[in-house]
Design an enzyme around this catalytic site. Structure first.
Site, PDB file in Angstrom:
ATOM      1  N   HIS A 147      -5.384  -3.965  -1.779  1.00 26.42           N
ATOM      2  CA  HIS A 147      -5.197  -2.991  -2.862  1.00 26.42           C
ATOM      3  C   HIS A 147      -5.117  -3.652  -4.238  1.00 26.42           C
ATOM      4  O   HIS A 147      -4.849  -2.969  -5.227  1.00 26.42           O
ATOM      5  CB  HIS A 147      -3.942  -2.161  -2.601  1.00 26.42           C
ATOM      6  CG  HIS A 147      -4.140  -1.119  -1.539  1.00 26.42           C
ATOM      7  ND1 HIS A 147      -4.695   0.117  -1.786  1.00 26.42           N
ATOM      8  CD2 HIS A 147      -3.866  -1.151  -0.211  1.00 26.42           C
ATOM      9  CE1 HIS A 147      -4.745   0.809  -0.675  1.00 26.42           C
ATOM     10  NE2 HIS A 147      -4.251   0.067   0.301  1.00 26.42           N
TER      11      HIS A 147
ATOM     12  N   LYS B 169     -12.366  -0.712  -0.582  1.00 31.44           N
ATOM     13  CA  LYS B 169     -11.571   0.125  -1.485  1.00 31.44           C
ATOM     14  C   LYS B 169     -12.210   0.120  -2.868  1.00 31.44           C
ATOM     15  O   LYS B 169     -13.172   0.844  -3.100  1.00 31.44           O
ATOM     16  CB  LYS B 169     -10.117  -0.339  -1.471  1.00 31.44           C
ATOM     17  CG  LYS B 169      -9.454  -0.115  -0.102  1.00 31.44           C
ATOM     18  CD  LYS B 169      -8.030  -0.590  -0.059  1.00 31.44           C
ATOM     19  CE  LYS B 169      -7.346  -0.178   1.249  1.00 31.44           C
ATOM     20  NZ  LYS B 169      -7.972  -0.731   2.467  1.00 31.44           N
TER      21      LYS B 169
ATOM     22  N   SER C  12       0.784  -1.226   0.000  1.00 28.35           N
ATOM     23  CA  SER C  12       0.000   0.000   0.000  1.00 28.35           C
ATOM     24  C   SER C  12       0.816   1.275   0.000  1.00 28.35           C
ATOM     25  O   SER C  12       0.339   2.322  -0.437  1.00 28.35           O
ATOM     26  CB  SER C  12      -0.946   0.017   1.208  1.00 28.35           C
ATOM     27  OG  SER C  12      -0.220  -0.037   2.423  1.00 28.35           O
TER      28      SER C  12
END
Length: 390
Positions: free
Chosen positions: A208, A239, A180
């Site tokens: 991610h 996300k 990240s």
């Protein structure tokens, strides 16, 4: 009488070092342009990779779920808190990831805590990349297993640790799929090959990478063609998926075990019906997300090239996470403030999140950004850089 003097002192030290940062309160929902104190600014720090937070299908699903099920679930999952919508979400996630089963947690953080603390005991060893996310680190701290750390993506060191760790009941290699802070991708094929050679489990946190890498955003396992060879895949619903929550995609036996052992699952009220329904809608959108993901990667390549052309160090970035390495913490936060003056919000990230000399302003490009947006950010970078050097 007890007082908080030590806390005041520590906060003052943070201010002196330029690392103190109050919460930023936004006046509008997550989007490419957001309102801050009555001013529209370009958002370049959001994890909303595909722009799904405002997707009409997700909003409609949430509203419909409230009407059908109410505002809350009323209980933990193991009592009365597993509603039909929760079961549907887990079945859809498992089908999407190509695994036997999936189990949803309240966040990606609690997923890592719950899974790691449940599967690792005193006769086991966990082998972790040194740059893994804080949730992995905290999950490992909750276990009584032995811990080994290998240098970031150093496969020679990982193999050396595996060779020296033959006496354990379980060996679990843990890695982020996409890291990240630097935006680089784990060497998952090499990790899997080593795991198979030394009879170890592979555990990948795809926070991610979910919605970003692989076919329709299935993650790093699919990206590298390793389906069926990664034992535990952690994903986030917070996300690219655009809502909130985390999950583990795994074999049915592990799901059954976690239902009985994972403390964050056992002792937390389940997702609200609106959250579960909007997550379910998002997974269905992901199945049709090829164009969105293509645009995300095109935007990332364009912006990274533009940042590098301005002379900035983007580190090891190879994903839509694009850090601009500044170094000194105070200077890093000053640069972030200068960018905001130019109309761009890009969060400065400093020690202890990253090394003391590796402060960076982390940009995250999304599919929602236009070329005009990205050019605006590049121009702001150039102007802020000049001001920083004055």
């Amino acid at each position: 009488m007890a007082d908080w003097n030590s806390l005041y002192e520590e906060l003052e030290n943070l201010k002196k070092e330029g690392r103190y940062r109050p919460l930023t309160v936004w006046d509008s929902g997550s989007d490419t342009w957001m309102t801050l104190n009555g001013r529209r600014v370009l958002q370049m720090s959001s994890n909303n990779y595909l722009g799904l937070t405002g997707h009409p299908g997700l909003k409609e699903a949430a509203i419909a779920a409230i009407r059908e099920y109410g505002a809350g679930s009323g209980s933990v999952r193991t009592i009365t808190g597993t509603l039909r919508i929760h079961d549907e979400l887990e079945r859809e996630l498992a089908a999407f990831k190509g695994t036997e089963a999936a189990l949803v947690f309240q966040s990606g953080f609690t997923a890592n805590q719950g899974v790691l603390a449940s599967i690792l005991g005193p006769d086991d060893v966990v082998i972790s990349d040194e740059l893994n996310h804080a949730s992995i680190i905290d999950g490992i701290r909750l276990t009584k297993s032995d811990r080994k750390i290998y240098a970031h993506k150093d496969m020679d060191q990982l193999e050396a640790i595996l060779k020296q760790s033959g006496g354990y009941k379980k060996r679990v290699i843990v890695t982020d799929g996409v890291f990240s802070m630097d935006g680089d991708i784990a060497p998952l094929p090499a990790i899997v090959e080593l795991a198979e050679a030394y009879d170890a489990f592979v555990y990948v946190d795809d926070a991610h990478a979910s919605g970003v890498l692989g076919t329709n955003g299935k993650g790093t396992t699919d990206h590298f063609g390793l389906n069926g060879r990664v034992h535990i895949q952690i994903g986030t619903l917070s996300k690219a998926v655009g809502v909130v929550g985390g999950y583990v995609a795994c074999e049915q036996v592990l799901k059954n075990y976690l239902i009985h052992k994972a403390r964050p699952f056992l002792f937390s009220t389940s997702q609200t019906p609106a959250v579960a329904a909007s997550c379910l809608a998002a997974v269905r959108v992901l199945r049709q997300s090829g164009e969105l993901i293509a645009k995300l990667w095109d935007n990332a390549a364009y912006f990274r090239a533009g940042v590098q052309a301005l002379g900035f160090d983007t580190g090891a970035s190879e994903t839509p996470i694009i850090p601009v390495i500044i170094g000194n913490p105070a200077k890093t936060m000053r640069f972030s403030d200068l960018l905001l003056e130019e109309g761009v919000f890009a969060q400065g990230i400093v020690y202890p999140t990253v090394a003391m000399d590796k402060g960076r302003v982390r940009f995250i490009v999304t599919a929602g950004h236009t070329r005009a947006d990205l050019d605006f950010a590049l121009n702001a970078l150039e102007r802020a850089s000049r001001k920083l050097g004055e």
